[in-house]
Design an enzyme around this catalytic site. Sequence first.
Site, PDB file in Angstrom:
ATOM      1  N   ARG A 195       0.814  -1.219   0.000  1.00  0.00           N
ATOM      2  CA  ARG A 195       0.000   0.000   0.000  1.00  0.00           C
ATOM      3  C   ARG A 195       0.851   1.274   0.000  1.00  0.00           C
ATOM      4  O   ARG A 195       0.372   2.356   0.339  1.00  0.00           O
ATOM      5  CB  ARG A 195      -0.966   0.028   1.201  1.00  0.00           C
ATOM      6  CG  ARG A 195      -2.033  -1.082   1.171  1.00  0.00           C
ATOM      7  CD  ARG A 195      -2.910  -0.951  -0.080  1.00  0.00           C
ATOM      8  NE  ARG A 195      -4.014  -1.876  -0.122  1.00  0.00           N
ATOM      9  CZ  ARG A 195      -3.963  -3.083  -0.679  1.00  0.00           C
ATOM     10  NH1 ARG A 195      -2.835  -3.524  -1.210  1.00  0.00           N
ATOM     11  NH2 ARG A 195      -5.025  -3.852  -0.717  1.00  0.00           N
ATOM     12  N   LEU A 196       2.119   1.151  -0.378  1.00  0.00           N
ATOM     13  CA  LEU A 196       2.983   2.320  -0.499  1.00  0.00           C
ATOM     14  C   LEU A 196       2.916   2.828  -1.939  1.00  0.00           C
ATOM     15  O   LEU A 196       3.873   2.735  -2.716  1.00  0.00           O
ATOM     16  CB  LEU A 196       4.422   1.966  -0.094  1.00  0.00           C
ATOM     17  CG  LEU A 196       4.573   1.440   1.343  1.00  0.00           C
ATOM     18  CD1 LEU A 196       6.026   1.117   1.638  1.00  0.00           C
ATOM     19  CD2 LEU A 196       4.032   2.464   2.346  1.00  0.00           C
TER      20      LEU A 196
END
Length: 216
Positions: A195-196
């Site tokens: 989720r970066l």
Amino acid sequence: MTEQKIDIADLRREYTRGGLRRADLTAEPMDLFELWLKQACEAQLADPTAMCVATVDESGQPYQRMVLLKHFDAAGMVFYTNLGSRKATQLAHNNRISLHFPWHSLERQVMVLGRAERLSVFEVLKYFHSRPKDSQIGAWVSQQSSRISTRGVLESKFLELKQKFQQGEVPLPSFWGGYRVVIDTMEFWQGGEHRLHDRFIYQRQDAGWSIDRLAP
């Protein structure tokens, strides 16, 4: 409402197709958009030019709908519509607009903020006569966003007008036109692992564009 059968809270996946780094960016946002759109077309995405168009009514209620992008250049992004439609009515009151391109399978999104300006009759006429004849007739048939009793109303009107315009050119309806979205902000989103995600925002300045990375 029936009991929910699918546990959507646990639906997730990793985004692994690649990142977006500052070195990948272009000085002008439209150049990066053109590259991404080209890659979306090459990937044979369904409707790569489809964009979600968001407008706001007089009470502040947002509305969204999918519309096809028909042209873009340094001046902005262009789409066409019925001038009596809900979106056109709302833009007449408030011309602030947002566009969103959801290229899910490429793990990409592009968001646009700007102002919608009506196209000239010449620009509209030129595009209108480039459309397939049935699409031209369809523009005459649909009073977009108005209430109708059945689909048959549309179909019978289409057949009537197809017969009427069987010979010769279909005239441009007075209630059909287009808009150019003059862009103030463009944001490019590329999915990333854990989720970066990578997000870069372009904002128009007097001397060009500022570019900033945003936290995912």
